[in-house]
Design a protein around this motif. Sequence first.
Motif, short mmCIF file in Angstrom:
data_model
loop_
_atom_site.label_atom_id
_atom_site.label_comp_id
_atom_site.label_asym_id
_atom_site.label_seq_id
_atom_site.Cartn_x
_atom_site.Cartn_y
_atom_site.Cartn_z
N TYR A 1 -16.99 -46.92 39.99
CA TYR A 1 -15.83 -47.44 39.25
C TYR A 1 -15.71 -48.92 39.58
O TYR A 1 -15.56 -49.30 40.74
CB TYR A 1 -14.58 -46.67 39.67
N HIS A 2 -15.79 -49.79 38.54
CA HIS A 2 -15.90 -51.23 38.80
C HIS A 2 -15.09 -52.06 37.81
O HIS A 2 -15.62 -52.92 37.11
CB HIS A 2 -17.38 -51.65 38.74
N PRO A 3 -13.79 -51.87 37.74
CA PRO A 3 -12.98 -52.69 36.82
C PRO A 3 -13.08 -54.17 37.16
O PRO A 3 -12.88 -54.57 38.31
CB PRO A 3 -11.56 -52.14 37.03
N THR B 1 -23.30 -54.32 38.26
CA THR B 1 -23.21 -53.61 39.53
C THR B 1 -24.58 -53.02 39.91
O THR B 1 -25.41 -52.71 39.05
CB THR B 1 -22.16 -52.50 39.47
N ALA B 2 -24.77 -52.88 41.21
CA ALA B 2 -26.01 -52.31 41.73
C ALA B 2 -25.68 -51.45 42.94
O ALA B 2 -24.85 -51.84 43.77
CB ALA B 2 -26.99 -53.41 42.11
N HIS C 1 -33.67 -46.18 47.01
CA HIS C 1 -33.54 -46.19 45.55
C HIS C 1 -32.62 -47.34 45.12
O HIS C 1 -31.58 -47.57 45.74
CB HIS C 1 -32.96 -44.86 45.05
N TYR C 2 -33.05 -48.03 44.08
CA TYR C 2 -32.28 -49.13 43.51
C TYR C 2 -31.86 -48.74 42.10
O TYR C 2 -32.71 -48.42 41.26
CB TYR C 2 -33.11 -50.41 43.44
N ILE C 3 -30.57 -48.80 41.83
CA ILE C 3 -30.06 -48.54 40.48
C ILE C 3 -29.14 -49.69 40.09
O ILE C 3 -28.20 -50.03 40.83
CB ILE C 3 -29.29 -47.21 40.39
N LYS C 4 -29.43 -50.30 38.96
CA LYS C 4 -28.61 -51.40 38.47
C LYS C 4 -27.97 -51.01 37.14
O LYS C 4 -28.54 -50.22 36.37
CB LYS C 4 -29.46 -52.66 38.29
N GLU C 5 -26.84 -51.63 36.86
CA GLU C 5 -26.08 -51.30 35.65
C GLU C 5 -25.82 -52.53 34.81
O GLU C 5 -25.66 -53.64 35.33
CB GLU C 5 -24.76 -50.65 36.08
N GLY C 6 -25.81 -52.33 33.50
CA GLY C 6 -25.38 -53.36 32.58
C GLY C 6 -24.64 -52.70 31.43
O GLY C 6 -25.23 -51.89 30.72
N SER C 7 -23.37 -52.99 31.26
CA SER C 7 -22.57 -52.30 30.25
C SER C 7 -21.79 -53.30 29.42
O SER C 7 -21.66 -54.48 29.77
CB SER C 7 -21.59 -51.32 30.92
N GLY D 1 -15.57 -54.44 29.24
CA GLY D 1 -14.44 -53.51 29.30
C GLY D 1 -14.81 -52.12 29.76
O GLY D 1 -13.91 -51.31 30.04
N HIS D 2 -16.08 -51.81 29.86
CA HIS D 2 -16.48 -50.49 30.35
C HIS D 2 -16.68 -50.56 31.85
O HIS D 2 -17.51 -51.34 32.35
CB HIS D 2 -17.76 -50.03 29.65
N ASP D 3 -15.94 -49.75 32.59
CA ASP D 3 -15.85 -49.94 34.03
C ASP D 3 -16.29 -48.74 34.86
O ASP D 3 -16.00 -48.68 36.06
CB ASP D 3 -14.42 -50.33 34.42
N THR D 4 -16.96 -47.77 34.26
CA THR D 4 -17.39 -46.59 35.00
C THR D 4 -18.78 -46.17 34.57
O THR D 4 -19.10 -46.17 33.38
CB THR D 4 -16.42 -45.41 34.79
#
Length: 861
Positions: A741-743, A748-749, A772-778, A781-784
């Motif tokens: 959860y990253h408002p 985020t990683a 393990h490395y997991i990165k996010e790109g959304s 306004g999307h925070d989860t």
Amino acid sequence: MSPPPHSRWGPVRSLLCLAPLLLGVPFLAYKVNYGLPEPIVDPVNPSTGLPQLSEARVLAHAKYLSEDIGFRTVGTREHALGDEWMIKQAELIRLQCEDAVRARPGRKLQCEVWHQQGSGSHRFDMMGHRLYKTYVDLTNIVVRISDGTDAGKEHAVLVNAHVDSTLPSPGAADDALSVGIMLECMRVLVDTPDWEPTHAIIFLFNNAEESLQDASHLFSTQHPIVNTVRAAVNLEAAGTTGRELLFQATSEQMIRAYAYAPRPFGTIVANEVFTSGIILSDTDFRQFEQYLNVTGLDIAVVGNSYLYHMRKDLVENIEPGVAQHMGENVLGLLLHLSSPESPLPALTEGYSRPSTVFYQFLGQFVVYSFSTAKILYALLFTASIVFVRLTYVDPAPALRQGKSAFGEQVKGTIAVSAALVGAFLNVNVVAFIMAKVLHKQMSWFSSERSCVLLYGPAALSGALASQLLVGRVRERTSFTAVLLLQSFLALVGQLAGIGSAGVFALSGFPILLSLVLNAIVSKPGDDISLWSYALAAFTPLSLGAQMFYITLDVFVPLTGRIGEEAPAEHIIASIVAGAGSYTLPLLVPFVHRFGRRTILRGAVLFSMLTALAMAIFSMRSPFDAMHQKRVFIIHMENVTTQEQHLHVAAADGAPGFDILAHSIARQFSVPGVVPEPVSMNTWNNDWDTMYPFSNFLTPYKFDLPLKPEYMDAPEHDFTVTAVNNKIDTAAGTRSLTLKIYHPGIIWTAVTFDAHVLQWALDNNPPDEYTRHYIKEGSFYGHDTWTVDLVVKIPEGDPDARIRVNFVGIHEKAMWPGKKAEKELGGRAMALFEEFDAWIEKETEGKVDALLLGCVGGITTV
């Protein structure tokens, strides 16, 4: 041109005679390599009344995206604004299309628009590291132009550019320029009254390339029309000047299609260098190959790539004519691919390794198959052997044991090979001295071709010195040895499947021709005519110059981002020696024309020039205002310890970064601190938002004094938790959903150690306990986001608790991207404003700093 032996010209007079060729051919190659068309302003041709591609309109689109909207980093508000603007442009094209059909009833033309939105994940191995990407509600804008029939939509070409920009850059060239070109191509096609496509064109404006190609993955795996794509044309930019370069091509049909562009520019050498993985870069083309299994072309502007992913990637720095050149080439290519003569229907078998030689030679785009190449090169090698044997003259016929033709050629081959080895050895000795003794590495960085002035004399002195060890070799023997070596390398390289070996055939053919003509007009035993040198040198001079231009345009700026440990000095020195040896293959026979004394004088002269060049370059600064050093700055707030730190890193081996780090410490850290480099290993998670590129960084870490103006932090509630938690003691497994959860936090990683047996990312997690490395790109306004896991319970830990490192970027705390709303960025932006002004003054504008406000911590779930 050559006088009789008794009145032979000396080396100076001979060189003066050849000077127009030695200087004129590289200059001609320069003009061809960098020649651009005149920019067009008017969108309609005043003579014909037909639409024409307008550079002014292309750049207007690019300027709006890169400067009016600004830094369109995935997940930011500006990224969402770019998406909104792109939808409006696509709808305008659709309406324009409908108007065109109404104006000419019966015209077969249809424009369809999709605003794709979706979530997904994919594995993205890069730079030898395993990485997983996940994304939430990312978008694509897709426009398909066809004749409106099912048959016309069955076979389509995909043309792609990305709307987003990377973290520190407004992205005018990369890739708003390509977006503008695609919009202009659509306008011209739709407004051309007689144009009706036989095959469809799909324009993909993908909205997340810089976050590791998430949006092209989304299109390739989830869009309903992907099964009609037969080929892909990807448009990119790693620079702002010069011609667009075809640097990756994966089928003969598409290479031949590219020849229909009005000014094609590409070479198999660039193609094979890029696909080898030497250049640590990638494009959306990877996703189209991997998930659509299609062939295609990867095209990019590469000149002046100093500005690649930098703040100064602005429209004002895009050279006039660049957009016109790239746009007209893309338009010409699309006209052919959408025509009845298109190869698209034959491209149903998908991607395969290309078996086609292609290159640019003085404005001509030459294409032929590997099969043809093998025949041509075999004929060249055979003809060379036959000619050398038939024209052999025993240098000592009066002796009972004269030298055989074979023995002579062995000595000539040793001489030519020794020159190559000598050139490489000497430039690398000079590189070692510059880097390790004088500590003046990368002194050539601010000019792509200045390294030739440093390492060119060293290569020549090394080549000449080697001939002193070889001893006396006949001019004719070494000349024919060059021919045999060139033709042999061409044939063997081509048999090994290396299309680039064709460059040796291209120089070998004129050498053979020059020797044949020389044999006709001269007597056995005469000197090689200077006319023969001129004829034989023309092709290697032109192609070698082109190699220098293209290779140095890419590799010199690249040394500013390949890490401190990379041997940048030796890479550039070796490129100069290699390209120089190809450009001047007849140096060895030419110097043996005049004997040992001339060779010795030449070696001494070029050694003196080398020493002078080293002295001059030792006084140069690697960087200036338009060729800047990249410095990466992170303001890190640790939510676990409540500490604040400043992280500073560089991605090159140029001297002076430690001095800069000490200056930063004095200005911004606590009093008396002595900065020490931090190890960039798997346990250093502060830079995970930039992983795996972070492995090339040399970082320092400073404590920050808690100034009052730095105390106001942006609000956030960045948490990592485990939900749906289940322990199966019988199976020895734990299943859970990792929830992030990253408002207000983007990119985020998470990093954790576990033996994963199953997860939602793919069907092949590593079968071991590992990191393990997991990165996010959304989307904004999307925070989860979540990841479902099944892990093996370790011995002695029945709860199988997992320690998770997490980090992300404050969406409001990126400088200069969020400069206009700096007050929302809290203490990080207050620091960055001060830091940016200070480093600009401290380095006299020689540093481009990426400034990120990050938050991170450690939790156990």
